[in-house]
Design a protein around this motif. Structure first.
Motif, short mmCIF file in Angstrom:
data_model
loop_
_atom_site.label_atom_id
_atom_site.label_comp_id
_atom_site.label_asym_id
_atom_site.label_seq_id
_atom_site.Cartn_x
_atom_site.Cartn_y
_atom_site.Cartn_z
N HIS A 85 -24.58 -27.27 -3.35
CA HIS A 85 -24.80 -28.66 -2.97
C HIS A 85 -26.27 -28.91 -2.63
O HIS A 85 -26.84 -29.95 -3.00
N ALA A 86 -26.93 -27.97 -1.96
CA ALA A 86 -28.34 -28.12 -1.59
C ALA A 86 -29.22 -28.14 -2.84
O ALA A 86 -30.17 -28.91 -2.93
N GLU A 87 -28.91 -27.27 -3.79
CA GLU A 87 -29.69 -27.24 -5.03
C GLU A 87 -29.52 -28.54 -5.82
O GLU A 87 -30.47 -29.06 -6.39
N ASN A 88 -28.29 -29.05 -5.82
CA ASN A 88 -28.01 -30.30 -6.52
C ASN A 88 -28.80 -31.46 -5.89
O ASN A 88 -29.38 -32.28 -6.60
N ASP A 89 -28.84 -31.51 -4.55
CA ASP A 89 -29.61 -32.55 -3.86
C ASP A 89 -31.10 -32.41 -4.15
O ASP A 89 -31.80 -33.41 -4.35
N ARG A 90 -31.58 -31.17 -4.18
CA ARG A 90 -33.01 -30.93 -4.46
C ARG A 90 -33.35 -31.39 -5.88
O ARG A 90 -34.37 -32.03 -6.11
N ASN A 91 -32.49 -31.08 -6.84
CA ASN A 91 -32.72 -31.49 -8.23
C ASN A 91 -32.72 -33.01 -8.36
O ASN A 91 -33.51 -33.58 -9.10
N LYS A 92 -31.81 -33.66 -7.65
CA LYS A 92 -31.77 -35.13 -7.68
C LYS A 92 -33.05 -35.72 -7.10
O LYS A 92 -33.58 -36.70 -7.62
N ALA A 93 -33.56 -35.10 -6.02
CA ALA A 93 -34.80 -35.59 -5.41
C ALA A 93 -35.97 -35.39 -6.37
O ALA A 93 -36.83 -36.27 -6.50
N LEU A 94 -36.01 -34.24 -7.05
CA LEU A 94 -37.08 -33.99 -8.03
C LEU A 94 -36.98 -34.96 -9.20
O LEU A 94 -37.99 -35.47 -9.68
N ASP A 95 -35.75 -35.20 -9.66
CA ASP A 95 -35.56 -36.15 -10.75
C ASP A 95 -35.99 -37.56 -10.34
O ASP A 95 -36.60 -38.29 -11.12
N ALA A 96 -35.69 -37.94 -9.11
CA ALA A 96 -36.07 -39.27 -8.62
C ALA A 96 -37.59 -39.37 -8.53
O ALA A 96 -38.18 -40.40 -8.89
#
Length: 63
Positions: A3-14
């Motif tokens: 879940h933490a990696e998924n949130d980090r990837n979403k933040a990078l994508d944003a």
């Protein structure tokens, strides 16, 4: 993927999306066709070019 990696990837994508919008978000100003053409002579005018007189041979050879 956690879940933490998924949130980090979403933040990078944003963040990447925001950078793309800042760079490419607006189209450049329209360029008119008249502004795309520059007219100038291919060579500099030569004053000796038009110095020839068509009737000069009459004076030299017919007299």
């Amino acid at each position: 993927m956690t879940h933490a990696e998924n949130d980090r990837n979403k933040a990078l994508d944003a963040a990447a999306e925001e950078r793309r919008r800042a760079r490419f978000g607006a189209l450049p100003e329209r360029v008119r066709p008249e502004e795309m053409v520059e007219e100038r002579p291919a060579v500099a005018p030569d004053p000796a070019r038009n110095a020839y007189n068509d009737d000069e041979w009459l004076v030299r050879y017919v007299v």
